[in-house]
Design a protein around this motif. Structure first.
Motif, mmCIF file in Angstrom:
data_model
loop_
_atom_site.group_PDB
_atom_site.id
_atom_site.type_symbol
_atom_site.label_atom_id
_atom_site.label_comp_id
_atom_site.label_asym_id
_atom_site.label_seq_id
_atom_site.Cartn_x
_atom_site.Cartn_y
_atom_site.Cartn_z
ATOM 1 N N ALA A 165 0.799 -1.227 0.000
ATOM 2 C CA ALA A 165 0.000 0.000 0.000
ATOM 3 C C ALA A 165 0.834 1.281 0.000
ATOM 4 C CB ALA A 165 -0.943 -0.004 1.194
ATOM 5 N N ARG A 166 1.854 1.353 0.789
ATOM 6 C CA ARG A 166 2.635 2.597 0.881
ATOM 7 C C ARG A 166 3.904 2.560 0.047
ATOM 8 N NH1 ARG A 166 1.326 3.273 7.142
ATOM 9 N NH2 ARG A 166 -0.780 4.052 6.839
ATOM 10 N N LYS A 167 4.048 1.579 -0.805
ATOM 11 C CA LYS A 167 5.247 1.445 -1.631
ATOM 12 C C LYS A 167 4.972 1.707 -3.105
ATOM 13 C CE LYS A 167 7.757 -0.039 1.829
ATOM 14 N NZ LYS A 167 8.888 0.683 2.355
ATOM 15 N N ALA A 168 3.792 2.209 -3.439
ATOM 16 C CA ALA A 168 3.412 2.383 -4.842
ATOM 17 C C ALA A 168 4.300 3.396 -5.562
ATOM 18 C CB ALA A 168 1.949 2.800 -4.943
ATOM 19 N N THR A 169 4.623 4.493 -4.913
ATOM 20 C CA THR A 169 5.462 5.513 -5.553
ATOM 21 C C THR A 169 6.858 4.983 -5.819
ATOM 22 O OG1 THR A 169 4.190 7.271 -4.495
ATOM 23 C CG2 THR A 169 6.357 7.864 -5.333
ATOM 24 N N ILE B 95 -0.725 6.692 -5.527
ATOM 25 C CA ILE B 95 0.419 7.538 -5.875
ATOM 26 C C ILE B 95 -0.022 9.000 -5.821
ATOM 27 C CG2 ILE B 95 2.071 8.087 -7.705
ATOM 28 C CD1 ILE B 95 1.733 5.162 -8.662
ATOM 29 N N ALA B 96 0.821 9.845 -5.267
ATOM 30 C CA ALA B 96 0.503 11.268 -5.179
ATOM 31 C C ALA B 96 0.234 11.833 -6.574
ATOM 32 C CB ALA B 96 1.651 12.024 -4.521
ATOM 33 N N ALA B 97 -0.770 12.683 -6.675
ATOM 34 C CA ALA B 97 -1.196 13.227 -7.966
ATOM 35 C C ALA B 97 -0.064 13.883 -8.758
ATOM 36 C CB ALA B 97 -2.358 14.189 -7.779
ATOM 37 N N PRO B 98 0.783 14.727 -8.146
ATOM 38 C CA PRO B 98 1.862 15.342 -8.936
ATOM 39 C C PRO B 98 2.867 14.320 -9.476
ATOM 40 C CG PRO B 98 1.573 16.506 -6.857
ATOM 41 C CD PRO B 98 0.725 15.278 -6.796
ATOM 42 N N VAL B 99 3.153 13.298 -8.687
ATOM 43 C CA VAL B 99 4.096 12.262 -9.123
ATOM 44 C C VAL B 99 3.507 11.485 -10.284
ATOM 45 C CG1 VAL B 99 5.298 10.148 -8.423
ATOM 46 C CG2 VAL B 99 5.131 12.072 -6.841
#
Length: 98
Positions: free
Chosen positions: A28-32, A55-59
């Motif tokens: 879950a927290r490793k997507a980026t 994933i954060a929108a800007p990324v």
């Protein structure tokens, strides 16, 4: 360099693996971090909508707009996360909203 990397759930990943893709099922927290790693090793990166939602929108926007590697968001197996509607976005930018 891998030709294709798929980031998503295990069931869909099994199908992509049969098609010759390198697959990853990020936590879950490793997507980026998984997206960054996939972009460094493949010419084409397919990201399930469920993973893209983490994933954060800007990324994600930067990854989708980069010329290489090509990054695409594909529907996830359960359909819980929506795939971005590119056509609606383009129509809105052109001022042609229905």
């Amino acid at each position: 360099m891998a030709a294709l990397v798929y980031l998503g759930d295990a069931v869909s990943a099994a199908g992509w693996r049969l098609a010759g893709a390198t697959v990853q099922c990020p936590a879950a927290r490793k997507a980026t971090a998984a997206l960054d790693a996939a972009r460094q090793q493949a010419a084409l990166v397919l990201v399930s909508a469920a993973v893209a939602a983490e994933i954060a929108a800007p990324v994600l926007r930067d990854a989708l707009s980069a010329p290489l590697p090509l990054v695409l968001v594909v529907p996830d197996l359960k359909g819980q996360a929506a795939v971005p509607d590119l056509a609606a976005r383009l129509l809105a930018q052109l001022g042609l909203e229905p």
